[in-house]
Design a protein around this motif. Structure first.
Motif, PDB file in Angstrom:
ATOM      1  N   THR A   1      11.272   6.874  -3.704  1.00 25.77           N
ATOM      2  CA  THR A   1      10.126   6.054  -3.344  1.00 25.77           C
ATOM      3  C   THR A   1       8.944   6.966  -3.054  1.00 25.77           C
ATOM      4  N   TYR A   2       7.784   6.637  -3.628  1.00 25.65           N
ATOM      5  CA  TYR A   2       6.578   7.440  -3.460  1.00 25.65           C
ATOM      6  C   TYR A   2       5.454   6.594  -2.866  1.00 25.65           C
ATOM      7  N   LYS A   3       4.679   7.226  -1.989  1.00 23.24           N
ATOM      8  CA  LYS A   3       3.434   6.640  -1.505  1.00 23.24           C
ATOM      9  C   LYS A   3       2.292   7.444  -2.115  1.00 23.24           C
TER      10      LYS A   3
ATOM     11  N   MET B   1       0.205  12.273  -2.745  1.00 22.38           N
ATOM     12  CA  MET B   1       1.444  11.694  -3.269  1.00 22.38           C
ATOM     13  C   MET B   1       2.617  12.270  -2.483  1.00 22.38           C
ATOM     14  N   VAL B   2       3.329  11.379  -1.799  1.00 22.85           N
ATOM     15  CA  VAL B   2       4.420  11.815  -0.919  1.00 22.85           C
ATOM     16  C   VAL B   2       5.700  11.090  -1.317  1.00 22.85           C
TER      17      VAL B   2
ATOM     18  N   VAL C   1      -0.795   2.821  -3.245  1.00 18.84           N
ATOM     19  CA  VAL C   1       0.332   2.230  -3.971  1.00 18.84           C
ATOM     20  C   VAL C   1       1.639   2.788  -3.426  1.00 18.84           C
ATOM     21  N   THR C   2       2.640   1.927  -3.277  1.00 20.59           N
ATOM     22  CA  THR C   2       4.009   2.362  -3.005  1.00 20.59           C
ATOM     23  C   THR C   2       4.837   2.090  -4.249  1.00 20.59           C
TER      24      THR C   2
ATOM     25  N   HIS D   1       9.575   2.445 -13.029  1.00 17.44           N
ATOM     26  CA  HIS D   1       8.737   2.405 -11.829  1.00 17.44           C
ATOM     27  C   HIS D   1       8.631   0.964 -11.343  1.00 17.44           C
ATOM     28  N   ASN D   2       8.535   0.793 -10.021  1.00 21.51           N
ATOM     29  CA  ASN D   2       8.379  -0.532  -9.420  1.00 21.51           C
ATOM     30  C   ASN D   2       7.281  -0.458  -8.350  1.00 21.51           C
ATOM     31  N   PRO D   3       6.032  -0.362  -8.783  1.00 23.33           N
ATOM     32  CA  PRO D   3       4.936  -0.146  -7.835  1.00 23.33           C
ATOM     33  C   PRO D   3       4.449  -1.427  -7.158  1.00 23.33           C
ATOM     34  N   THR D   4       3.930  -1.253  -5.953  1.00 23.52           N
ATOM     35  CA  THR D   4       3.270  -2.314  -5.208  1.00 23.52           C
ATOM     36  C   THR D   4       1.894  -1.821  -4.788  1.00 23.52           C
TER      37      THR D   4
END
Length: 505
Positions: free
Chosen positions: A177-179, A194-195, A151-152, A135-138
């Motif tokens: 990629t998830y929002k 969660m999209v 979070v993206t 995972h690479n969340p922002t």
């Protein structure tokens, strides 16, 4: 007197009440303090699902530069824990088509969509086995009141297997990629929304590792006094150094050693085991020997929910030793095809394929192989490994033909006979077994076959052992006795007749 007794009783009751209230307040305070540390709620709440093992995909946060309030490290850790727990319970739910645990990690509105999807899959007899690997969340937004976070999560690597009525209909690895919108409820971050914004097929291409100078003339190694326990309490660099000198003086240039998964700490690799492994490579370097490290031995659980744990195990070892001068190659797993029947061939191969990607993502300089137990399995994943390794304990009269067959199937990769040998045990439990003279003749013959076919090799093994752990071959005495006598050096430390054929030079 009666009035006095009543006053005493009243005082006792009041004091007891005060103490009880104090204990309750103290307990609640302790609970809230515990939860505010970002603790794992599965240890506090009586959830319907309990994680037996942790779920440890690789997670790398982008630097925090979000809108709204800045989130401190403690709250970010709590958010991460709940986010990964949410993935975990969803994966369990999709695999079992049961909703256990969903309500603890998703809000009322978001869980309804999950419930509907699970109900549909159950009706259509569809199940999904899946895991995320990285995972690479922002953190995009954190509200001033500390109750909402956005979070993206980019480049989420997901592996999935979809089954219809127990038949595999789809296997895929994707990046997505998830929002995600989180709400803080009851002290825990639950997913409100969660999209999936985009996804693509995962590209696992890696740098080509040259093997044209590979020239393996080696042996599988355990110390004589501690077979299958090189790195235990009796670990000794003096013993290893003495043995490595024997190996080098015998004309060999490499050894193969084994990492026992549980002994090394599984996903939480023990630092002291890494130290011992590094010291072993230091000794090998001193004697100008190269080392093949088998990353998984005594391991047989390839289930998807363990993949992230296995990644952390391999990643820790590869990261620690990838720059060592004595390192020759990584062997992913010892004889994995022996698990085909009990674990399922498809999942074992998928695990190996994925583990090759993991190792190559950490170390793009050293070649990777798999220690297949026979020639029939050698071509599996031949396009993913850098050289092909196989073991051979069958009739020597058939080895030459088996090598020629493999060379027609595997045209562009070096072949290494990674294990071979003959036991010299003939005794009570096997009166028709082989003698030391038979063993010498075997090694003389196989070295001729290897020379004719220009084959690289690693024999089994340097020593006869006085004791064999039960988990290696079981309790049957005829199996144990045979396994004790594969060495080139007997239990008294004396070279056996076969020793003269330990190398083809």
């Amino acid at each position: 007197m009666v009035g006095l007794n009543k006053n005493i009783m009243r005082a006792i009751l009041i004091a007891s009440y005060v103490v009880l209230i104090g204990l309750i307040v103290s307990a609640l305070s302790g609970i809230f303090s515990y939860l505010n540390t970002g603790a794992d709620r599965s240890k506090m709440l009586h959830t319907e699902i309990q994680k037996i093992e942790q779920y440890l995909p690789k997670i790398v946060w982008e630097p925090r530069d979000n809108e709204g309030r800045i989130m401190d490290a403690q709250n970010l850790s709590a958010l991460q824990n709940d986010y990964l727990d949410a993935w975990y319970v969803k994966q369990i739910a999709y695999k079992t088509n049961k909703i256990a645990g969903i309500k603890d990690y998703y809000t009322d509105s978001s869980r309804e969509n999950l419930y509907s999807f699970i109900a549909l899959n159950k009706t259509e007899k569809t199940t999904i086995e899946a895991t995320t690997l990285s995972h690479n969340p922002t953190l995009e937004f954190y509200s001033e009141d500390g109750q909402l976070a956005v979070v993206t999560d980019r480049n989420v690597v997901e592996y999935k297997r979809v089954f219809k009525a127990d038949s595999l209909v789809l296997e895929t690895t994707e990046t997505s990629t998830y929002k995600i919108i989180f709400l803080l409820e009851d002290g825990f971050w639950r997913i409100r929304h969660m999209v999936k914004e985009d996804n693509a097929i995962y590209n696992s291409e890696h740098k080509i590792i040259a093997t044209d100078r590979l020239n393996i003339k080696g042996i599988n190694y355990y110390p004589q006094a501690t077979p299958w326990n090189t790195f235990g309490d009796s670990f000794s660099t003096d013993t290893i150094s003495k043995d490595f000198k024997i190996i080098k003086d015998a004309g060999l240039n490499s050894i193969r050693i084994f990492v026992q998964y549980e002994d090394f700490g599984k996903a939480r690799v023990k630092p002291e085991m890494i130290t011992k492994l590094r010291q072993t490579l230091d000794v090998a370097d001193k004697h100008n020997l190269k080392v093949v490290i088998t990353l998984f031995d005594f391991y047989g659980d390839y289930s998807l929910m363990n993949w992230t744990l296995d990644h952390r195990h391999a990643e820790a070892i590869v990261n620690a030793l990838k720059d060592h001068n004595a390192l020759l190659a990584w062997d992913i797993k010892n004889e994995p095809n022996l698990d085909f029947e009990s674990r399922g061939q498809d999942i074992v191969i998928a695990w190996l394929d994925n583990m090759i990607d993991l190792v190559k993502s950490v170390d793009d300089k050293h070649p990777v192989t798999i220690g297949w137990s026979n020639t029939q399995s050698a071509s599996i994943l031949k396009d993913k490994v850098d050289f092909v390794s196989f073991h051979y304990y069958e009739d020597l009269d058939k080895l030459d033909e088996a090598i020629k067959t493999m060379k027609t199937e595997i045209k562009d990769k070096p072949l290494v006979l990674q294990e071979y040998g003959m036991s010299s045990y003939r005794g009570l439990w096997n009166p028709l077994g082989h003698t030391e003279e038979d063993q010498a003749e075997y090694h003389k013959k196989i070295q001729n076959i290897l020379a004719v076919n220009k084959m690289q090799f690693m024999s089994w093994t340097l020593y006869d052992f006085k004791d064999i752990p039960t988990e290696v071959v079981g309790r049957l005495p005829w199996r144990k006795r045979a396994q004790q006598h594969f060495g080139f050096i007997n239990q008294n430390g004396e070279p056996k007749p076969a020793f003269q054929y330990i190398s083809k030079e």
